[in-house]
Design an enzyme around this catalytic site. Sequence first.
Site, short mmCIF file in Angstrom:
data_model
loop_
_atom_site.label_atom_id
_atom_site.label_comp_id
_atom_site.label_asym_id
_atom_site.label_seq_id
_atom_site.Cartn_x
_atom_site.Cartn_y
_atom_site.Cartn_z
CG ASP A 337 5.74 -14.91 36.78
OD1 ASP A 337 6.60 -14.22 37.34
OD2 ASP A 337 5.20 -14.62 35.70
CG ASP A 366 8.90 -10.86 37.38
OD1 ASP A 366 8.95 -9.87 38.11
OD2 ASP A 366 8.46 -10.85 36.22
CG ASP A 370 3.37 -11.58 36.73
OD1 ASP A 370 2.87 -11.16 37.79
OD2 ASP A 370 4.55 -11.41 36.41
NE ARG A 423 5.44 -4.88 38.80
CZ ARG A 423 6.32 -5.39 37.94
NH1 ARG A 423 6.33 -6.69 37.68
NH2 ARG A 423 7.20 -4.60 37.34
#
Length: 535
Positions: A337, A366, A370, A423
């Site tokens: 990330d 990814d 996050d 997302r």
Amino acid sequence: MRLRHHHRGALAAAGAGLTALLLAVGMTGNAAAATLFGDTFDDGTADGWSKSGGDWSVVTDGSPAYRQGNNASELARAFAGQTGWTDYQVQARVKPLSFNGANRLVGLASRSTSSTKMYRLALTNANRAELQMVNGSQVSVLGSAALTVATGTWYTLRIEASGSTVKGFVNGAQIAAGTDTAYAAGRIALVTAYASAVFDDVAVDGAGGTPTTPPTSSSPTTSPTTPPPTNPPPTTGLVGWATQNGGTTGGAGGGTVTVSDPTALAAAVEGDVATTVRVNGNLTCSTEIRVGSNKTVTGVGAGSGLTGCGLNLRDARNIVVRNLKIAKVRAGVGNGDAIHLDNSTNVWIDHNDLSSDTTSGTDYYDGLLDVTHGSNFVTVSWNRLHDHVKCSLVGHSDSNSGEDTGKLKVTYHHNVFSNCFQRNPRVRFGNPVHVFNNYYVTTASPSYSYGIATTCGAGVLVEGNSFENMTDPTHVGEGSSPPGSLVERNNLYVNSGAPQTAGSVASIPYAYTLDAASTVKATVTAGAGTGKISG
């Protein structure tokens, strides 16, 4: 205190902005408004002003004016007026001279009930004008606007307070208004925070008080003083969940170090000692950088940051990450990330640029950002997240309810999500997650899926956002994950589909001002990303 009202020369010096100001509020011919106070400093003194912090003196700046000359002072204030003043407007001309560090301020205050409690109209060197409710180290922004703040330039500031309504004006234009009941009455103040400035032509008018009378020599006006917080907020722009749980200050109050290679960066952000770490240049790296508690990590200029690796905020608290450009973190480098939060609390992610490269075919990482494993009290503001598939995840697994329930409280505001194909965020368990005044746009379609998703009993409030070319702005449930709740209101949908909604969401505990969705695209594209604040 002697009343020193404006002369024609002083009014002329205020320029066209003051003329517009008077016309805007209809003060001409308003015989009901009492003149409570005025000071042009033309007699060469600052009689009746009481000081707390800083180095204050009357100087000549074209004409006599009041200068606070110490930009190393954490908080400097000069107070005047009476604690019983209620409904009034205060106006002054303000010229910033210098700022010592990032996100410093000069400003004007109204209804000050103590040395650290007031309504404040602040000009910051993050190029923002903000109307704030200040309660010690806690600052709530009632409203704000992008504004170029230049040293050596005069600005006319005005605060109007009437009942619970507080309004802020800069150069005659209203930049903010809010409703707040914290302070019903109080004095005026001139304020700087790690900045120097000159103030002139102070005027107070209103019906909620009586004209100031001269103090006697035996009972001079004094200012109650409260020691400044030992760990003050690094800026006044913080809004949202990161203001809760004691607030988020990062490395404020500690030392500052500048680094220009990834090894030095990794060493500088270790441990829990309060430190501000300035990243100078774009650093190529292949191992993730783990950030300890009580750190501010900020880029120097618009292009500083990381390529090839990201930041891991794990088992830490009180972290600020600002003005960094992070790109092309390869899968397998740490969490893969750009920024990853793992069991971390009180984190502010602000004015960064996070991206991949969806056109190259390379399997980059990814997520861009996050928030996982029970992380909590997080604000994500004024960032650009772009050109990636899975952009921001809140809660990593359907099976992690034991750790995540009651946590994962995140605020997303004033971010650009551009060509982020899902997302934005995808949420599990967190309630409420607050998503307001963001700009969503899709200009390409390699694998567009959805904008915001709520799953696993999460509660997401989606308000005041602008969606453009978004077929599915919101989803209730996603993939194999069960649905959560989602409330949407006051959003703008341009060439976009209808949102999915369900259930109710827990209440928002902090103060914030919601911009009209029609203004969000222009405001956010102009203000988000790197290079908008000082590093």
